[in-house]
Design a protein around this motif. Structure first.
Motif, PDB file in Angstrom:
ATOM      1  N   CYS A   6       0.680  -1.104   0.067  1.00  0.00           N
ATOM      2  CA  CYS A   6      -0.076  -0.239  -0.092  1.00  0.00           C
ATOM      3  C   CYS A   6       1.008   1.286   0.070  1.00  0.00           C
ATOM      4  O   CYS A   6       1.934   1.371   0.423  1.00  0.00           O
ATOM      5  CB  CYS A   6      -0.970  -0.129   1.072  1.00  0.00           C
ATOM      6  SG  CYS A   6      -2.061  -1.512   1.166  1.00  0.00           S
ATOM      7  N   ASP A  54      -4.507  -1.437   5.724  1.00  0.00           N
ATOM      8  CA  ASP A  54      -3.932  -0.766   4.506  1.00  0.00           C
ATOM      9  C   ASP A  54      -3.576   0.629   4.573  1.00  0.00           C
ATOM     10  O   ASP A  54      -2.470   0.855   4.209  1.00  0.00           O
ATOM     11  CB  ASP A  54      -4.859  -1.086   3.487  1.00  0.00           C
ATOM     12  CG  ASP A  54      -5.095  -2.553   2.771  1.00  0.00           C
ATOM     13  OD1 ASP A  54      -4.202  -3.303   3.402  1.00  0.00           O
ATOM     14  OD2 ASP A  54      -6.070  -2.667   2.200  1.00  0.00           O
ATOM     15  N   LEU A  55      -4.157   1.599   5.182  1.00  0.00           N
ATOM     16  CA  LEU A  55      -3.857   2.952   5.322  1.00  0.00           C
ATOM     17  C   LEU A  55      -2.822   3.012   6.060  1.00  0.00           C
ATOM     18  O   LEU A  55      -1.867   3.892   5.940  1.00  0.00           O
ATOM     19  CB  LEU A  55      -5.244   3.547   5.557  1.00  0.00           C
ATOM     20  CG  LEU A  55      -4.909   5.111   5.581  1.00  0.00           C
ATOM     21  CD1 LEU A  55      -4.624   5.558   4.483  1.00  0.00           C
ATOM     22  CD2 LEU A  55      -6.340   5.958   5.909  1.00  0.00           C
ATOM     23  N   LYS A  77      -9.299   9.862   0.819  1.00  0.00           N
ATOM     24  CA  LYS A  77      -9.663   8.540   0.536  1.00  0.00           C
ATOM     25  C   LYS A  77     -10.699   8.307  -0.316  1.00  0.00           C
ATOM     26  O   LYS A  77     -10.770   7.174  -0.703  1.00  0.00           O
ATOM     27  CB  LYS A  77     -10.111   8.407   1.943  1.00  0.00           C
ATOM     28  CG  LYS A  77      -9.376   8.340   3.157  1.00  0.00           C
ATOM     29  CD  LYS A  77      -9.821   7.633   4.660  1.00  0.00           C
ATOM     30  CE  LYS A  77      -8.951   7.953   5.762  1.00  0.00           C
ATOM     31  NZ  LYS A  77      -9.679   7.868   6.898  1.00  0.00           N
ATOM     32  N   GLN A  80      -9.182   5.846  -4.301  1.00  0.00           N
ATOM     33  CA  GLN A  80      -8.366   4.653  -3.988  1.00  0.00           C
ATOM     34  C   GLN A  80      -8.213   3.832  -5.083  1.00  0.00           C
ATOM     35  O   GLN A  80      -9.334   3.604  -5.872  1.00  0.00           O
ATOM     36  CB  GLN A  80      -9.128   4.056  -2.599  1.00  0.00           C
ATOM     37  CG  GLN A  80      -8.335   2.603  -2.465  1.00  0.00           C
ATOM     38  CD  GLN A  80      -9.213   2.084  -1.417  1.00  0.00           C
ATOM     39  OE1 GLN A  80     -10.143   2.441  -0.825  1.00  0.00           O
ATOM     40  NE2 GLN A  80      -8.794   0.581  -1.205  1.00  0.00           N
ATOM     41  N   LYS A  81      -7.117   3.282  -5.539  1.00  0.00           N
ATOM     42  CA  LYS A  81      -7.050   2.576  -6.818  1.00  0.00           C
ATOM     43  C   LYS A  81      -6.164   1.238  -6.338  1.00  0.00           C
ATOM     44  O   LYS A  81      -5.202   1.323  -5.434  1.00  0.00           O
ATOM     45  CB  LYS A  81      -6.190   3.352  -7.839  1.00  0.00           C
ATOM     46  CG  LYS A  81      -6.788   4.783  -8.246  1.00  0.00           C
ATOM     47  CD  LYS A  81      -7.785   4.172  -9.210  1.00  0.00           C
ATOM     48  CE  LYS A  81      -8.761   5.445  -9.429  1.00  0.00           C
ATOM     49  NZ  LYS A  81     -10.161   5.003 -10.314  1.00  0.00           N
ATOM     50  N   GLU A  82      -6.608   0.252  -7.218  1.00  0.00           N
ATOM     51  CA  GLU A  82      -5.876  -1.171  -6.843  1.00  0.00           C
ATOM     52  C   GLU A  82      -5.199  -1.608  -8.169  1.00  0.00           C
ATOM     53  O   GLU A  82      -5.831  -1.492  -9.349  1.00  0.00           O
ATOM     54  CB  GLU A  82      -6.848  -2.010  -6.463  1.00  0.00           C
ATOM     55  CG  GLU A  82      -6.244  -3.332  -6.221  1.00  0.00           C
ATOM     56  CD  GLU A  82      -7.159  -4.371  -5.524  1.00  0.00           C
ATOM     57  OE1 GLU A  82      -8.114  -4.054  -4.801  1.00  0.00           O
ATOM     58  OE2 GLU A  82      -7.015  -5.669  -6.099  1.00  0.00           O
ATOM     59  N   ILE A  95      -2.365  -0.922  -3.305  1.00  0.00           N
ATOM     60  CA  ILE A  95      -3.448  -0.132  -3.186  1.00  0.00           C
ATOM     61  C   ILE A  95      -2.750   1.253  -2.975  1.00  0.00           C
ATOM     62  O   ILE A  95      -2.121   1.499  -2.286  1.00  0.00           O
ATOM     63  CB  ILE A  95      -4.143  -0.357  -1.754  1.00  0.00           C
ATOM     64  CG1 ILE A  95      -4.596  -1.965  -1.439  1.00  0.00           C
ATOM     65  CG2 ILE A  95      -5.490   0.395  -1.771  1.00  0.00           C
ATOM     66  CD1 ILE A  95      -5.964  -2.380  -2.665  1.00  0.00           C
ATOM     67  N   TYR A  96      -3.157   2.134  -3.620  1.00  0.00           N
ATOM     68  CA  TYR A  96      -3.024   3.722  -3.390  1.00  0.00           C
ATOM     69  C   TYR A  96      -3.943   4.679  -3.172  1.00  0.00           C
ATOM     70  O   TYR A  96      -5.219   4.192  -3.397  1.00  0.00           O
ATOM     71  CB  TYR A  96      -2.221   4.195  -4.821  1.00  0.00           C
ATOM     72  CG  TYR A  96      -1.070   3.645  -5.026  1.00  0.00           C
ATOM     73  CD1 TYR A  96       0.036   4.055  -4.463  1.00  0.00           C
ATOM     74  CD2 TYR A  96      -0.774   2.850  -6.271  1.00  0.00           C
ATOM     75  CE1 TYR A  96       1.580   3.434  -4.767  1.00  0.00           C
ATOM     76  CE2 TYR A  96       0.558   2.293  -6.778  1.00  0.00           C
ATOM     77  CZ  TYR A  96       1.559   2.644  -6.043  1.00  0.00           C
ATOM     78  OH  TYR A  96       2.897   2.276  -6.202  1.00  0.00           O
ATOM     79  N   TRP A  97      -3.839   5.393  -2.375  1.00  0.00           N
ATOM     80  CA  TRP A  97      -4.756   6.768  -2.051  1.00  0.00           C
ATOM     81  C   TRP A  97      -4.013   7.934  -2.450  1.00  0.00           C
ATOM     82  O   TRP A  97      -2.768   7.872  -2.892  1.00  0.00           O
ATOM     83  CB  TRP A  97      -4.896   6.810  -0.547  1.00  0.00           C
ATOM     84  CG  TRP A  97      -5.878   5.726   0.145  1.00  0.00           C
ATOM     85  CD1 TRP A  97      -7.284   5.746   0.196  1.00  0.00           C
ATOM     86  CD2 TRP A  97      -5.549   4.453   0.658  1.00  0.00           C
ATOM     87  NE1 TRP A  97      -7.499   4.695   0.477  1.00  0.00           N
ATOM     88  CE2 TRP A  97      -6.710   3.863   1.042  1.00  0.00           C
ATOM     89  CE3 TRP A  97      -4.342   3.863   0.783  1.00  0.00           C
ATOM     90  CZ2 TRP A  97      -6.622   2.655   1.570  1.00  0.00           C
ATOM     91  CZ3 TRP A  97      -4.283   2.560   1.415  1.00  0.00           C
ATOM     92  CH2 TRP A  97      -5.596   2.231   1.689  1.00  0.00           C
TER      93      TRP A  97
END
Ligand SMILES: Nc1nc2c(ncn2[C@@H]2O[C@H](COP(=O)(O)OP(=O)(O)OP(=O)(O)OP(=O)(O)OC[C@H]3O[C@@H](n4cnc5c(=O)[nH]c(N)nc54)[C@H](O)[C@@H]3O)[C@@H](O)[C@H]2O)c(=O)[nH]1
Length: 149
Positions: A6, A54-55, A77, A80-82, A95-97
């Protein structure tokens, strides 16, 4: 089992309150260059520790890899992309924010895992990141910043 990581797609605005038409020159993304392997460029991110959410991983890795504390940026938030891709024949999920710097001049402090960093406009960020999936996420992030923030 899939490897999970993440991180944060961190951006800064050089000037506040710039119109959407001029955003291209005003928005920059932070990428770090690994000091190992093929020296690829990536947003700060890393593996999720056992029991970690995750965060928390994204914030921890950002502090470890870029020297930025959570108080120095705003996490968005809603964005959010995977991403999924194979690493050494094993599936990896990232996972990115999105996160916006509060102070565009804040110092970046690298760890031994990276040898360089750069603040990049969207085309240069896409070029350096290289991978089509990552490029797509950067473009979506840019679009989100211009239309929703
Ligand atoms: N000496 C050495 N040590 C390494 C190496 N490797 C790791 N270490 C050690 O691991 C620690 C890092 O731990 P964390 O910080 O917790 O994790 P992450 O941040 O997740 O770390 P990564 O860098 O492993 O993750 P990725 O960015 O995912 O790169 C992995 C591979 O995938 C490619 N790749 C990247 N993005 C895409 C994409 O979008 N699409 C596709 N298709 N491919 C993509 C990329 O080109 C690469 O070949 C370091 O301290 C090192 O000790 C290595 O090769 N040599």
């Amino acid at each position: 089992m899939s490897v999970r990581a993440c991180g944060l797609i961190i951006f800064r605005r050089l000037l506040p309150d710039v119109s959407a038409q001029k955003a291209a020159n005003n928005i920059e993304f932070l990428l770090l260059q690994t000091s190992y392997g093929i020296h690829h460029w990536t947003p700060p991110k890393g593996h999720v520790d056992y029991g970690e959410d995750d965060l928390t991983t994204a914030l921890r890795e950002t502090e470890e890899e870029a020297g930025l504390q959570a108080s120095q940026f705003t996490v968005i938030k809603e964005f959010q992309k995977e991403l999924s891709y194979p690493v050494k024949d094993k599936p990896k999920t990232v996972i990115y924010w999105l996160a916006e710097m509060k102070d565009a001049t804040a110092e970046i402090k690298l760890s031994h895992e990276h040898q360089a960093f750069s603040w990049l406009k969207l085309p240069e960020a896409c070029k350096l990141s290289g991978y089509p999936q990552m490029q797509e996420v950067l473009k979506e992030a840019y679009e989100f910043i211009c239309t929703k923030l």
